[in-house]
Enzyme design. Structure first.
Site, PDB file in Angstrom:
ATOM      1  N   ASP A  73       0.816  -1.217   0.000  1.00  0.00           N
ATOM      2  CA  ASP A  73       0.000   0.000   0.000  1.00  0.00           C
ATOM      3  C   ASP A  73       0.849   1.266   0.000  1.00  0.00           C
ATOM      4  O   ASP A  73       2.063   1.219   0.199  1.00  0.00           O
ATOM      5  CB  ASP A  73      -0.964  -0.008   1.203  1.00  0.00           C
ATOM      6  N   ASN A 142      -7.420  -3.289  14.363  1.00  0.00           N
ATOM      7  CA  ASN A 142      -8.793  -3.539  13.919  1.00  0.00           C
ATOM      8  C   ASN A 142      -8.870  -4.698  12.910  1.00  0.00           C
ATOM      9  O   ASN A 142      -9.896  -4.922  12.293  1.00  0.00           O
ATOM     10  CB  ASN A 142      -9.403  -2.273  13.304  1.00  0.00           C
ATOM     11  N   HIS A 144      -7.062  -4.970  10.129  1.00  0.00           N
ATOM     12  CA  HIS A 144      -6.805  -4.672   8.715  1.00  0.00           C
ATOM     13  C   HIS A 144      -5.524  -5.351   8.245  1.00  0.00           C
ATOM     14  O   HIS A 144      -4.607  -5.590   9.022  1.00  0.00           O
ATOM     15  CB  HIS A 144      -6.816  -3.162   8.423  1.00  0.00           C
ATOM     16  N   GLU A 149      -9.583  -2.052   5.472  1.00  0.00           N
ATOM     17  CA  GLU A 149     -10.203  -1.826   6.773  1.00  0.00           C
ATOM     18  C   GLU A 149     -11.425  -2.736   6.943  1.00  0.00           C
ATOM     19  O   GLU A 149     -11.895  -3.344   5.974  1.00  0.00           O
ATOM     20  CB  GLU A 149     -10.619  -0.347   6.875  1.00  0.00           C
TER      21      GLU A 149
HETATM   22  P1  PGA Z   1       2.430  -2.027  12.530  1.00  0.00           P
HETATM   23  O1  PGA Z   1       1.169  -1.910  11.613  1.00  0.00           O
HETATM   24  O2  PGA Z   1       3.350  -3.009  11.920  1.00  0.00           O
HETATM   25  O3  PGA Z   1       3.001  -0.630  12.516  1.00  0.00           O
HETATM   26  O4  PGA Z   1       1.966  -2.434  13.879  1.00  0.00           O
HETATM   27  C1  PGA Z   1       0.586  -3.039  11.063  1.00  0.00           C
HETATM   28  C2  PGA Z   1      -0.636  -2.627  10.320  1.00  0.00           C
HETATM   29  O5  PGA Z   1      -1.309  -1.676  10.724  1.00  0.00           O
HETATM   30  O6  PGA Z   1      -0.945  -3.266   9.310  1.00  0.00           O
END
Ligand code: PGA
Length: 241
Positions: A73, A142, A144, A149
């Site tokens: 992304d 959450n 995702h 999302e």
């Molecule tokens: P993080 O994020 O590795 O910074 O915890 C993971 C994500 O939100 O996909």
């Protein structure tokens, strides 16, 4: 199609161990298939993974010369050179440190004039490259994956998303303020992610415990995007706290 698969769960002692294990899997993949197509992720979870991968690459046993990479992304509206863009993250953590050709590094173009066309182009590029052999994922609190999302359809391909408020709150630590966090991004879709041959999920830390428990329940539902991974036969989850 509707089969449900169990993950290969790997409990790790600490962040360092998770990073080493994941880097070893990528090294093995590149030794076995030097022209692999690698799916990559950004965020806090893979920072140690990139460090280990760069260290191992420096030992000279494997090369990225024939490899292609595709990131999950990118924010919409940030220049690639912006300090918190995912383009910049990848430069800092991997691209400037290994022999991956510039033309083989791919991230969605969040600055494109025509963003829908940029999504289609990304899908085409992945297809032409032969598809992703190994996809790295983090997981949001959450649920995702990428920036898909909750309530994202499991049928999505690369698409434009509105970021959840909770995601913008979590990511505000990288920006001067929450207001500065972009509201939109381009992300590979759920269907895109599930097409990878193999998936490696990094879920380390107290803040990921709830998400890991939810994954362990095995319930598949669009309100928890990562649950789609139970439809994939080759998922390894590194977890611990
Ligand atoms: P993080 O994020 O590795 O910074 O915890 C993971 C994500 O939100 O996909």
């Amino acid at each position: 199609m509707n089969e449900v698969y169990e993950f290969d769960w790997v409990k790790v002692a600490d962040f360092d161990e998770m990073s080493s294990f994941a880097a070893k899997l990528y090294e093995r993949q590149l030794l076995r298939k030097p022209d692999s197509v690698l799916g990559l992720a950004t965020g806090a979870s893979p920072v140690g993974f990139y460090e280990k991968l760069v260290e191992r690459h420096a030992q000279g046993t494997f090369s990225f010369a024939q490899t292609h990479t595709f990131n999950l992304d990118e924010y919409i509206g940030l220049q690639p050179s912006h300090p918190t863009s995912f383009h910049n993250y990848m430069e800092e953590h991997l691209f400037t440190k290994v022999d991956l050709p510039v033309t083989s590094r791919h991230l969605p173009d969040g600055m494109a004039d025509d963003l829908n066309e940029a999504c289609l182009r990304y899908e085409t590029l992945m297809r032409i490259s032969g598809g992703i052999d190994m996809q790295l994922l983090g997981i949001g609190i959450n649920g995702h994956i990428g920036f898909n999302e909750p309530y994202t359809s499991f049928r999505t391909r690369t698409h434009i998303v509105d970021l959840a408020d909770s995601t913008r709150t979590v990511n505000a630590k990288y920006f001067p303020s929450k207001e500065a966090v972009p509201r939109q991004a381009i992300t590979m879709g759920i269907e895109t992610i599930l097409e990878a041959e193999q998936i490696i999920l990094l879920a380390f830390g107290e803040q990921k415990v709830e998400a890991v428990e939810r994954l362990k329940s095995g319930v598949i539902s669009e309100d928890f995007p990562a649950s789609c991974l139970h439809r994939h036969p080759h998922v390894t989850v590194f977890f611990g706290k």
